[in-house]
Write an enzyme that holds these catalytic residues in place. Structure first.
Site, PDB file in Angstrom:
ATOM      1  N   ARG A  97       0.841  -1.195   0.000  1.00 15.48           N
ATOM      2  CA  ARG A  97       0.000   0.000   0.000  1.00 15.48           C
ATOM      3  C   ARG A  97       0.880   1.249   0.000  1.00 15.48           C
ATOM      4  O   ARG A  97       1.952   1.267   0.637  1.00 15.48           O
ATOM      5  CB  ARG A  97      -0.847  -0.032   1.273  1.00 15.48           C
ATOM      6  CG  ARG A  97      -1.812   1.135   1.467  1.00 15.48           C
ATOM      7  CD  ARG A  97      -2.938   1.082   0.516  1.00 15.48           C
ATOM      8  NE  ARG A  97      -4.104   1.842   0.955  1.00 15.48           N
ATOM      9  CZ  ARG A  97      -5.101   2.153   0.136  1.00 15.48           C
ATOM     10  NH1 ARG A  97      -5.080   1.780  -1.142  1.00 15.48           N
ATOM     11  NH2 ARG A  97      -6.149   2.821   0.575  1.00 15.48           N
ATOM     12  N   THR A 372      -9.542   0.634  -9.416  1.00 17.73           N
ATOM     13  CA  THR A 372      -8.687  -0.364  -8.788  1.00 17.73           C
ATOM     14  C   THR A 372      -8.796  -1.545  -9.731  1.00 17.73           C
ATOM     15  O   THR A 372      -9.670  -1.571 -10.582  1.00 17.73           O
ATOM     16  CB  THR A 372      -9.236  -0.711  -7.365  1.00 17.73           C
ATOM     17  OG1 THR A 372      -9.076   0.426  -6.527  1.00 17.73           O
ATOM     18  CG2 THR A 372      -8.540  -1.903  -6.718  1.00 17.73           C
ATOM     19  N   ASP A 414      -7.905   8.320   0.477  1.00 18.51           N
ATOM     20  CA  ASP A 414      -8.402   7.197   1.281  1.00 18.51           C
ATOM     21  C   ASP A 414      -8.162   7.406   2.775  1.00 18.51           C
ATOM     22  O   ASP A 414      -8.673   6.660   3.598  1.00 18.51           O
ATOM     23  CB  ASP A 414      -7.760   5.882   0.831  1.00 18.51           C
ATOM     24  CG  ASP A 414      -8.592   5.180  -0.239  1.00 18.51           C
ATOM     25  OD1 ASP A 414      -9.715   5.633  -0.505  1.00 18.51           O
ATOM     26  OD2 ASP A 414      -8.114   4.184  -0.806  1.00 18.51           O
ATOM     27  N   GLY A 464     -13.520  -1.421  -6.993  1.00 17.85           N
ATOM     28  CA  GLY A 464     -14.828  -0.852  -6.699  1.00 17.85           C
ATOM     29  C   GLY A 464     -14.880   0.008  -5.450  1.00 17.85           C
ATOM     30  O   GLY A 464     -15.960   0.235  -4.894  1.00 17.85           O
ATOM     31  N   GLY A 465     -13.707   0.483  -4.961  1.00 17.52           N
ATOM     32  CA  GLY A 465     -13.720   1.394  -3.814  1.00 17.52           C
ATOM     33  C   GLY A 465     -14.467   0.770  -2.645  1.00 17.52           C
ATOM     34  O   GLY A 465     -14.232  -0.391  -2.280  1.00 17.52           O
TER      35      GLY A 465
HETATM   36  N1  GLY Z   1      -8.426   3.094  -3.221  1.00 12.40           N
HETATM   37  C1  GLY Z   1      -9.433   2.169  -2.909  1.00 12.40           C
HETATM   38  C2  GLY Z   1      -9.093   1.302  -1.760  1.00 12.40           C
HETATM   39  O1  GLY Z   1      -7.930   1.081  -1.478  1.00 12.40           O
HETATM   40  O2  GLY Z   1      -9.978   0.834  -1.102  1.00 12.40           O
END
Ligand code: GLY
Length: 561
Positions: A97, A372, A414, A464-465
């Site tokens: 990440r 994503t 985020d 899909g966020g």
């Molecule tokens: N950017 C979307 C996620 O990491 O949930």
């Protein structure tokens, strides 16, 4: 089968009920299978498997190929998570990440009155976290890879150098973002040209090819140091960005302990924080486990009520209790506990909707347009990779690093920019997910692997966020509770509730009209929305062969041998 009969019995909704049902079973493959968001990337993965590479080799090659052929989410300028299971049942979870730069601070996106400044965490250089993909791929390959590193990056170099044909969807997307690409890239980018893009046009990315060849040659040093680091820092200086040489040099992907539990006898293994995905998925499964979903049937009235109320409660917990575990003490054991989740469901009613304003995060017993992309791979030995990767929004920050040809993420959005203020997905957060230097922003990515009787059973994930977790949740129920094959489970219509806003967002015609009327009559607010997620998944059949589910909502493709 039962569900098919239920659908047939309500004549008028026959088409919407069964549109995703298949006459023929999807093709099964004996040796290996790759399911990704783009046919060119699936082919790259397949060729690596055929050349003797394992699932991690194929994953590394696919990740770099997606950075070329699926630039809206495939990337080297973002981050992601990988859940891996080897043929002997050993699991590993890799967190690559993005991290907040050292110069980041809690209030960096707020104006003088303390209100979020529109778009500051979404567009331009300041929206980016320190990218994690290249270090992640290097570490995955060092630990599990078999083939030579450079050979895994080479297909992506070739695709960027020679170009590839745009799909119709991609041509439309690039045209619709021309203005923004031009605004954020005054020095020009391969994504912008005078005339409109059309299907079949070749997209060539020479700068990206050069960057990828440096990565092929020098691994992490080809990205976090030298020429590419220079280009990134120059790009930061052109705008208001804060990623420094030191941030790049210090970035490290991390191996984490996967989060695991059971659902109806299946073992579910997924990504722990800083993704909320695994915990939220398991919490939702635990919340519905006591209910006879299979008897009630797919998206029938009682099924829908239970699933919606489970989603509502779990997202309320997410908003309060989840953040980067290196900065915040996440009460993971409580959140995935069977009794805790059963207790949370106790106040749901089958006659009326709960109100999100009445649902709060569970209290601790003691201190303790979304984009994503996901791919699933199983190799000839039976090793499996479930990997989700992102630059957050479609095409991330819209900033392409000049001279290096790759898009930077807008992952800083985020974080919880301000407690209680929704991010681009409408998600709310608090202290647990506040911005701190070096901290990783909370994610929803849910790369997941299921075992049945100790054997590999299902590899699944989606973009899909905020809808990622509910899409994975529903896909698992489609297989385990509703007996669908892999393609049906992926194609089946989806819905989503995330506590706030207090509404059920459903794909058009997803819910039987009679069930809609019943839910509305009980106080559920139903809103139509566009496609939810793009699940790419693999099911292992009882004879050991592999069945793919490639999401028809995109250009996704399953390719095996
Ligand atoms: N950017 C979307 C996620 O990491 O949930």
């Amino acid at each position: 089968m039962l569900q098919q009969l239920l659908c047939l019995s309500v004549g008028a909704v026959l088409i919407s009920c069964n549109a995703f049902r298949q006459e023929k079973l999807p093709r099964a493959y004996r040796n290996g299978l790759v399911v990704t968001a783009h046919p060119e990337a699936s082919n790259v993965g397949l060729q690596i498997l055929k050349a003797g590479g394992n699932a991690v080799d194929a994953a590394v090659a696919v990740q770099f190929a997606l950075a070329v052929v699926y630039p809206n989410a495939g990337n080297i300028g973002g981050g992601g998570f990988m859940v891996y299971r080897d043929v002997d049942g050993e699991f590993a979870a890799l967190d690559f990440r993005e991290a907040a730069p050292a110069a980041a601070n809690r209030d960096m996106y707020l104006d003088e009155s303390g209100n979020p400044i529109v778009d500051l965490s979404l567009r331009g250089q300041l929206a980016s976290g320190v990218p994690g993909v290249v270090d992640g791929m290097v570490r995955a390959h060092e630990r599990f890879g078999k083939l030579d590193w450079a050979a895994l990056v080479k297909p992506a170099v070739d695709l960027a150098q020679k170009g590839f044909p745009l799909t119709a969807m991609q041509a439309r997307e690039l045209n619709s973002r021309k203005e923004s690409f031009t605004k954020y890239n005054p020095l020009g980018t391969a994504f912008v040209r005078e005339v409109e893009w059309t299907e079949g046009d070749t997209l060539v990315q020479p700068e990206l090819a050069h960057t990828l060849s440096l990565i092929a040659e020098r691994k992490r040093a080809g990205f976090y140091e030298g020429e590419v680091a220079d280009r990134i820092v120059e790009e930061m200086n052109r705008g208001n960005g804060i990623i420094s040489y030191d941030d790049l040099k210090r970035y490290e992907a991390k191996w984490r302990e996967p989060v695991a539990s059971t659902y109806r006898g299946y073992r579910v293994v997924s990504m722990p924080p800083p993704s909320s995905g695994g915990i939220a998925l398991i919490s939702m499964l635990k919340s519905v486990e006591a209910f006879p979903l299979s008897r009630w049937g797919f998206q029938q009235d009682s099924t829908m009520r239970v699933m919606i109320e489970a989603e509502r409660r779990v997202y309320a917990d997410r908003a309060t209790h989840l953040g980067d575990p290196d900065f915040y003490d996440v009460p993971q054991d409580m959140l995935i506990d069977s009794a805790y989740n059963a207790d949370r469901m106790r106040n749901m009613s089958f006659s009326h909707a709960s109100f999100s304003s009445d649902i709060h995060a569970g209290s601790l017993p003691q201190p303790e347009h979304e984009e994503t992309t996901h791919f699933s791979i199983v190799d000839q030995e039976g090793n499996a990779v479930s990997l989700t990767t992102t630059i957050n929004g479609s095409y991330g920050s819209h900033v392409v690093v000049a001279g290096a040809g790759f898009l930077l993420n807008n992952e800083m959005d985020d974080f919880s920019v301000k407690p209680g203020a929704p991010n681009m997905y409408g998600l709310i957060g608090g202290t647990a997910n506040a911005i701190e230097p070096g901290k990783r922003m909370l994610s929803s990515m849910t790369p997941t692997i299921l075992e049945k009787d100790g054997e590999l059973f299902l590899v699944v994930g989606t973009p899909g966020g905020s809808t990622i977790m509910t899409s994975v949740f529903q896909t698992i129920l489609n297989v385990v509770d509703f007996g669908m094959n892999m393609q049906e489970a992926v194609s089946a219509p989806r819905f989503h509730h995330q506590w706030l806003p207090d509404e059920v967002a459903a794909e058009k015609e997803a819910i039987d009209p009679a069930v809609r009327r019943s839910l509305s009559g009980s106080g559920y607010k139903l809103v139509d929305r566009s496609a939810i997620g793009r699940v790419d998944a693999i099911l292992v059949l009882p004879d050991g062969s592999l069945q793919g589910g490639a999401d028809p909502r995109g250009d996704d493709k399953a390719m095996g041998y």
